[in-house]
Design an enzyme around this catalytic site. Structure first.
Site, PDB file in Angstrom:
ATOM      1  N   CYS A   1       7.653  13.096   9.297  1.00  0.00           N
ATOM      2  CA  CYS A   1       6.980  14.314   9.863  1.00  0.00           C
ATOM      3  C   CYS A   1       8.217  14.749  11.078  1.00  0.00           C
ATOM      4  O   CYS A   1       8.686  15.851  11.640  1.00  0.00           O
ATOM      5  CB  CYS A   1       5.768  14.258  10.300  1.00  0.00           C
TER       6      CYS A   1
ATOM      7  N   GLY B   1       2.927  18.606  10.393  1.00  0.00           N
ATOM      8  CA  GLY B   1       4.114  18.973  10.008  1.00  0.00           C
ATOM      9  C   GLY B   1       5.615  18.963  10.767  1.00  0.00           C
ATOM     10  O   GLY B   1       5.463  19.900  11.501  1.00  0.00           O
TER      11      GLY B   1
ATOM     12  N   LYS C   1       4.528  25.141  17.801  1.00  0.00           N
ATOM     13  CA  LYS C   1       4.670  26.126  16.838  1.00  0.00           C
ATOM     14  C   LYS C   1       3.309  25.816  15.389  1.00  0.00           C
ATOM     15  O   LYS C   1       2.295  25.071  16.572  1.00  0.00           O
ATOM     16  CB  LYS C   1       5.743  26.296  16.270  1.00  0.00           C
TER      17      LYS C   1
ATOM     18  N   GLY D   1       1.862  21.514  15.461  1.00  0.00           N
ATOM     19  CA  GLY D   1       0.519  20.924  16.167  1.00  0.00           C
ATOM     20  C   GLY D   1       0.596  20.828  17.767  1.00  0.00           C
ATOM     21  O   GLY D   1       1.124  21.458  18.260  1.00  0.00           O
TER      22      GLY D   1
ATOM     23  N   GLU E   1      -0.893  16.716  15.349  1.00  0.00           N
ATOM     24  CA  GLU E   1       0.165  16.068  15.334  1.00  0.00           C
ATOM     25  C   GLU E   1       1.055  16.694  14.018  1.00  0.00           C
ATOM     26  O   GLU E   1      -0.032  15.748  12.762  1.00  0.00           O
ATOM     27  CB  GLU E   1       0.861  14.671  15.447  1.00  0.00           C
TER      28      GLU E   1
ATOM     29  N   LYS F   1     -11.288   7.257  10.263  1.00  0.00           N
ATOM     30  CA  LYS F   1     -10.170   7.584   8.438  1.00  0.00           C
ATOM     31  C   LYS F   1      -9.271   7.681   8.067  1.00  0.00           C
ATOM     32  O   LYS F   1      -8.003   8.922   8.377  1.00  0.00           O
ATOM     33  CB  LYS F   1     -11.670   8.979   8.432  1.00  0.00           C
ATOM     34  N   PRO F   2      -9.328   6.561   7.901  1.00  0.00           N
ATOM     35  CA  PRO F   2      -7.748   6.321   6.763  1.00  0.00           C
ATOM     36  C   PRO F   2      -7.275   7.245   5.939  1.00  0.00           C
ATOM     37  O   PRO F   2      -8.626   7.728   5.557  1.00  0.00           O
ATOM     38  CB  PRO F   2      -7.768   5.230   6.749  1.00  0.00           C
TER      39      PRO F   2
ATOM     40  N   GLU G   1      -7.037   8.288   2.292  1.00  0.00           N
ATOM     41  CA  GLU G   1      -7.508   7.084   1.182  1.00  0.00           C
ATOM     42  C   GLU G   1      -6.613   6.887  -0.094  1.00  0.00           C
ATOM     43  O   GLU G   1      -6.946   6.104  -0.854  1.00  0.00           O
ATOM     44  CB  GLU G   1      -7.923   8.180   0.029  1.00  0.00           C
TER      45      GLU G   1
ATOM     46  N   ASP H   1       0.882  -0.920  -0.467  1.00  0.00           N
ATOM     47  CA  ASP H   1       0.230  -0.243   0.117  1.00  0.00           C
ATOM     48  C   ASP H   1       1.391   1.275  -0.227  1.00  0.00           C
ATOM     49  O   ASP H   1       0.543   1.880  -0.947  1.00  0.00           O
ATOM     50  CB  ASP H   1      -1.108  -0.038   1.189  1.00  0.00           C
TER      51      ASP H   1
ATOM     52  N   LEU I   1     -15.649  23.574  20.383  1.00  0.00           N
ATOM     53  CA  LEU I   1     -15.064  23.016  21.354  1.00  0.00           C
ATOM     54  C   LEU I   1     -15.286  21.894  21.449  1.00  0.00           C
ATOM     55  O   LEU I   1     -14.856  21.464  22.988  1.00  0.00           O
ATOM     56  CB  LEU I   1     -15.953  23.956  22.344  1.00  0.00           C
TER      57      LEU I   1
ATOM     58  N   GLU J   1       8.300  21.563   4.751  1.00  0.00           N
ATOM     59  CA  GLU J   1       8.883  20.251   4.488  1.00  0.00           C
ATOM     60  C   GLU J   1       8.159  19.527   3.377  1.00  0.00           C
ATOM     61  O   GLU J   1       7.371  19.897   2.790  1.00  0.00           O
ATOM     62  CB  GLU J   1       7.559  19.921   5.162  1.00  0.00           C
TER      63      GLU J   1
END
Length: 481
Positions: free
Chosen positions: A287, A255, A454, A457, A253, A178-179, A181, A95, A247, A384
């Protein structure tokens, strides 16, 4: 190991496999060959609604399950992961394009270790009594947040999904996953493994599809109580904004663009090894990789010479060859992005030390590339790239090295190579990053938390810190008057 045949994938909702409500399909390609290997269901917003409903229906029962029993089930997940390791290795490699040796030693084993680690922590979610001056008995409870939306990227599907699902389940939450695509196959296989291990129906649900269509709907859904997201900073900002308007607590998590500093007192052989690992690991699609190498001026020419000699010999090829270290990139669009950055580096005056080209073979292969002498303001240094590209810059003082390392908007990881213990601790404290490695790279364990500052995340993955992020503290005060 041979490439497996993969059956068409369906959605996993409420413990049942089902087709999308609109019967759409998404093609899944092998990045090593470019050929379509299977299709998966094209999930819709209606499918997300059904998955959230299933997770909510299962929540009370799973939250009420004693932590020790949840831990037993998570330990069983780890056992089944190891028993079915060959399947997971083959599917993840097919994959994503990961070398099978990397998949087995890192992705599959780390996944098993994550479930074992959080199995042990599942029974530690105790509250505390508090002494207060009023006549009362006061105590705290740590309770699950509720339904968690876990949204994961293409580069480490197994690891980055289990880093969310394992602590969420340990704390008593239920999950809708939700992985990406591009790389959904191991998420569907893990749904099967979780069910086999005894995770009750509805506790984990998997909906495959496009982020712009169902990812945003999942985040906005009123039945979702927390969002756990790994992905680009751009998409993360959008996701955090949506969740913030409602809220909802989030873990982001995002780049990275980490600097790896080689000081003049470093063990040069070890430092070169760490530098190469930092930018070729997972074909640079990491990352927390180290795409920026900062080298003390006295070592600059020696480091460039060592990289020019060593990097072309890192084995690149078919991910199903056990000798391969660098496989293809996960998709053509990621490869094209790297090509654009290398072209920009040349325009900015960068010197290609080695590499710099697409590999002349079928699939999404790019040579591991080292670029020297770029100016600080080059986008190739500041942004990045997310591919097998290393930029090398020189510095003269420790203060200059720290300033250069901290000069980009990112702050996920950083590293330094030195034999000076005092310098190691001093510089580590000054680097703006969620994790700092000294005299190596990518040293990770489920017990060691990581996460960003920063533009990288907030919130933490791994460790008890991650588990805490899937609980709420409730205070109970009983009058004794």
């Amino acid at each position: 190991m041979r490439r497996p045949e993969v059956a068409p994938g369906r959605l996993f909702i409420g413990g049942q496999w089902r087709e999308s409500t609109e019967d759409g399909r998404i093609a899944v390609a092998d990045p090593a060959t470019g050929s379509v290997v299977t299709t998966v269901a094209w999930g819709t917003t209606a499918d997300v609604d059904a998955a959230v409903d299933a997770a909510r229906a299962a929540l009370d029962g799973w939250a009420a399950t004693p932590g020790r029993q949840r831990g037993r089930i998570l330990n069983r997940v780890a056992e089944v992961v190891r028993a079915r390791a060959d399947e997971l290795v083959a599917v993840e490699s097919l994959d994503v394009g990961k070398p099978i040796s990397l998949c087995r030693a890192v992705d599959v084993e780390t996944t098993a270790e994550q479930y074992e680690y959080y199995a042990a922590l599942a029974q530690t979610l105790d509250g505390a009594t508090r002494q207060i001056p009023i006549p009362s008995h006061a105590y705290t409870r740590r309770e699950p947040i509720g339904v968690v939306a876990a949204i994961t990227p293409f580069n480490f599907p197994l690891i980055l999904s289990s880093s969310k699902i394992a602590p969420a389940l340990a704390a008593g939450n239920t999950v809708v996953h939700k992985p990406a695509e591009d790389t959904p196959l191991s998420a569907l296989l893990m749904a099967e493994i979780l069910a086999e291990a005894g995770v009750p129906a509805g506790v984990v649900n998997v909906v495959t599809g496009y982020g712009a269509e169902i990812g945003e709907h999942l985040i906005r859904h009123p039945g979702v109580d927390k969002v756990a997201f790994t992905g680009s900073t751009t998409v993360g900002r959008q996701a955090a904004s949506i969740a913030g308007s409602q809220l909802k607590p989030v873990t982001m998590e995002l780049g990275g663009n980490a600097a790896n500093i080689i000081f003049e007192d470093a063990d040069l052989e070890k430092a070169i090894g760490a530098a190469i690992k930092g930018f070729v690991f997972n074909t640079g699609q990491f990352c927390m990789g180290g795409p920026r190498l900062l080298v003390a001026s006295p070592l600059y020419d020696a480091v460039l010479g060592a990289l020019a000699e060593a990097v072309p010999h890192v084995p690149l090829g078919d991910p199903f060859d056990p000798a391969t270290v660098i496989g293809p990139m996960a998709a053509e669009r990621h490869l094209s992005k790297v090509e654009r950055y290398v072209a920009q580096a040349k325009a900015d005056g960068g010197r290609i030390v080695t590499g710099g080209h697409r590999v002349d073979r079928k699939g999404c292969y790019f040579e591991p590339t080292v670029i020297a002498d770029l100016p600080d303001n080059s986008s190739v240094v500041r942004e990045e790239i997310f591919g097998p590209v290393l930029t090398v810059q020189r510095f003269d003082t420790e203060d200059e090295a720290v300033a250069m390392a901290n000069s980009t908007p990112y702050g996920l990881a950083a590293g330094l190579q030195t034999e000076n213990l005092a310098r190691a601790h001093r510089v580590a404290a000054r680097l703006q990053a969620g994790i700092v490695w000294i005299n190596d790279w990518a040293m990770l364990d489920p017990a060691i938390p990581f996460g960003g500052v920063k533009d990288s995340g907030y919130g933490r993955e791994y460790g008890p810190e991650a588990l805490a992020g899937y609980t709420r503290t409730k205070s109970v005060v009983v009058s004794l008057a």
